[in-house]
Design an enzyme around this catalytic site. Structure first.
Site, PDB file in Angstrom:
ATOM      1  N   GLY A   2       0.847  -1.190   0.000  1.00  0.00           N
ATOM      2  CA  GLY A   2       0.000   0.000   0.000  1.00  0.00           C
ATOM      3  C   GLY A   2       0.878   1.232   0.000  1.00  0.00           C
ATOM      4  N   CYS A  41       5.283  -6.191   1.647  1.00  0.00           N
ATOM      5  CA  CYS A  41       5.623  -4.765   1.544  1.00  0.00           C
ATOM      6  C   CYS A  41       4.981  -3.960   2.682  1.00  0.00           C
ATOM      7  CB  CYS A  41       5.256  -4.233   0.154  1.00  0.00           C
ATOM      8  SG  CYS A  41       6.078  -2.672  -0.198  1.00  0.00           S
ATOM      9  N   HIS A  46       7.959  -8.089  -3.360  1.00  0.00           N
ATOM     10  CA  HIS A  46       6.656  -8.530  -3.881  1.00  0.00           C
ATOM     11  C   HIS A  46       6.781  -9.897  -4.559  1.00  0.00           C
ATOM     12  CE1 HIS A  46       4.336  -4.778  -3.348  1.00  0.00           C
ATOM     13  NE2 HIS A  46       5.531  -4.218  -3.410  1.00  0.00           N
ATOM     14  N   GLU A  98       4.461 -11.618  -5.731  1.00  0.00           N
ATOM     15  CA  GLU A  98       3.399 -11.836  -6.718  1.00  0.00           C
ATOM     16  C   GLU A  98       3.749 -11.341  -8.118  1.00  0.00           C
ATOM     17  OE1 GLU A  98       3.513  -9.676  -4.334  1.00  0.00           O
ATOM     18  OE2 GLU A  98       2.513  -7.790  -4.785  1.00  0.00           O
ATOM     19  N   ASP A 123     -14.895 -12.391 -23.478  1.00  0.00           N
ATOM     20  CA  ASP A 123     -15.462 -12.114 -22.156  1.00  0.00           C
ATOM     21  C   ASP A 123     -16.989 -12.196 -22.156  1.00  0.00           C
ATOM     22  OD1 ASP A 123     -12.831 -11.566 -21.774  1.00  0.00           O
ATOM     23  OD2 ASP A 123     -13.071  -9.395 -21.792  1.00  0.00           O
TER      24      ASP A 123
END
Ligand code: XMP
Length: 512
Positions: A55, A82, A169, A171, A227
């Site tokens: 954040g 983080c 991070h 990810e 989609d």
């Protein structure tokens, strides 16, 4: 049997959904919730693990998002990432301060391989850092299990309480062994068995759609793209004939696309749904006459689309729900929350204001494109549809630079069809997106003994995984030349073909 769940608590980081997606890639169901989710609620959800996201705040800032300390006593494994790692340190009595040197980018992390987080991870491993604060002192009892030359606590752990934290991070793909680290957390720390598959998503979504819709009527704006097709089939499996799909042929589709969509979703196709095709090409061309500014073209197409759709909805009457095939990257690019608006995507936010629906259903809102494709395969949608490259709602309107006319649409449709045929016959696969666009440039050429003054077609092909960044694809030169030859010979009004080398950023994928 209760399904395993990992919760991502969102503290305002830009990668919150990405973390959830990576956990799902580990076959564990994962949901993102705001950091305001109550402790009681978390307990009731009985998650196998919790991940705190990054954040933009400083933990010691006045308005910093925090969480009550009791969460760390639940015994539920927690991974702080983080900002999340700093919050864990700060709440439990460690020290967080502004780092003497901000770290941004790839950093070599030295990891303690005895930590379950770093099981099977190299001792020196490249990780992605992006921070100005850092943990200068881990809380009492914590073991520092990774460092970088400038970050004394790149990771820390308190195994007896199942608490883990990384300053980097895991990810993002730049963290080379990030998936291994997340998978270690999910399997070795949380003890998950990995019981989630795309089929579970499909079954759960069908069940919850049935519950929500009851015996109400549902309307779906079907474009024939991946989609909206996946959303429509999900709905049709859930509620059959309560669903009506409206397919607006705005005259800005790829060559033969209208008929192809009708063949799949129309009365002769395999699905049990109501299908309405509205042919209103001229209506769109009239509205677009003389308009050259790209954002204005998008607005006109979006607006007119809504009008047509609204008229159809009124004809059907008493429609309770509207389905949209919105997926996660659409949500961010259209500027939800704090991210900047890059362009006004017309499948987000447009329709509901104008038609009187009780609610919108967006079953794919949390999925990334490749997850949508997986869901489509799970639903048995034909491969050629599932594997289709994305096609924007405003269609060829944003692949024709300058004014849109029926003749320009014809040119770009024909050139694009040739391009696609040649790519297919060359056996090239795995391109992110490729298409022909019509530049607004006319120039002099010579054909036979005649002087020509015609348009230039631009061919574009990009490799991308997330559609937010993209690189130009290296299409073999002989294929490009074949396309050039055919376009110039077969498409009237074109005397020049160019290949667009621009990456995104600074370009965009579309050509408008
Ligand atoms: P850009 O051009 O923004 O494209 O780099 C990124 C991806 O988004 C698609 N795109 C759209 N899709 N409605 C859509 O449904 C839109 O208005 C729209 N604009 C761009 C584009 O095709 C690419 O895949």
């Amino acid at each position: 049997m209760e399904k395993e769940l990992v919760i991502v608590l969102d503290f305002g980081g830009q990668y919150n959904q990405l973390i959830a997606r990576r956990v799902r890639e580990c076959s564990v169901y994962c949901e993102v919730h705001p950091f305001t989710l109550k402790l009681e609620k978390i307990k009731a959800m009985n998650p196998k693990g919790i991940i705190f996201t990054g954040g933009p705040n400083s933990v010691y800032g006045e308005d910093a998002p925090r969480y009550e300390k009791e969460i760390f006593d639940l015994g539920i494994p927690i991974l702080g990432i983080c900002y999340g790692s700093q919050l864990m340190a700060y709440t439990l009595g460690g020290t967080v301060e502004t780092a003497p040197v901000s770290e941004y980018g790839k950093a070599e992390v030295t990891a303690d391989k005895s930590s379950p987080l770093f099981h099977d991870v190299s001792e020196k491993t490249i990780c992605w850092m992006s921070h100005t604060d850092y943990i200068s002192q881990a809380p009492a009892g914590f073991h520092v299990c990774a460092t970088t030359p400038v970050c004394p606590v790149a990771a820390m752990e308190l195994p007896e309480k199942n608490l883990y934290a990384t300053q980097f991070h895991p990810e993002v793909l730049h963290t080379q062994e990030g998936m291994k680290i997340l998978s270690n957390f999910v399997y070795r720390v949380c003890g998950c068995s990995g019981d989630w598959k795309m089929s579970s998503f499909v079954e759960d979504t069908i069940r919850s759609i049935r519950q929500k819709v009851g015996d109400g009527k549902v309307l779906c704006a079907l474009s024939g793209g991946v989609d909206s097709s996946v959303a429509a089939v999900l709905l049709s499996k859930a509620i059959g004939r309560q669903l009506t799909c409206v397919f607006v042929d705005h005259g800005l589709l790829r060559k033969n696309e209208g008929d192809e969509v009708e063949a799949v979703f129309g009365p002769d196709g395999p699905y049990d749904l109501n299908f309405i095709r509205v042919n209103c090409q001229q209506r769109f061309y009239d509205k677009l006459a003389g308009v050259t500014e790209p954002e204005q073209k998008r607005k006109i197409i979006g607006e007119e689309f809504i009008r047509v759709f609204e008229e159809e909805a009124k004809k059907i009457g008493a429609v309770d729900f509207l389905v949209q095939g919105t997926i996660y990257p659409d949500v961010i690019e259209s500027g939800l929350g704090k991210s900047a608006v890059i362009k006004s995507h017309h499948n987000v936010g447009g329709l509901p204001d104008c038609v009187d629906f009780k609610e919108i259903i967006e079953p794919l809102r949390l999925l990334f494109k490749d997850e949508v494709r997986k869901a489509g395969r799970e639903l048995g949608i034909p491969e050629y549809l599932v594997d289709r490259q994305p096609f924007p709602g405003p269609g060829l309107g944003i692949r024709i630079v300058g004014e849109v006319t029926a003749d320009k649409v014809r040119i770009v449709q024909d050139a694009d069809a040739i391009y696609r045929e040649e790519i297919a016959s060359a056996g090239i696969t795995g391109l992110g997106q490729y298409f022909a666009a019509l530049t607004n440039m006319r120039s002099v050429g010579v054909m036979g003994d005649e002087r020509t003054y015609d348009y230039a077609v631009a061919l574009r092909a990009v490799n991308t995984t997330d559609f937010m960044t993209a690189e130009c694809s290296e299409i073999p030169f002989e294929v490009l030349q074949r396309v050039m030859n055919r376009v110039i010979n077969e498409v009237k009004g074109v005397n020049r073909v160019m290949y667009d080398l621009t990456s995104k950023p600074p370009g965009t994928i579309e050509f408008e």
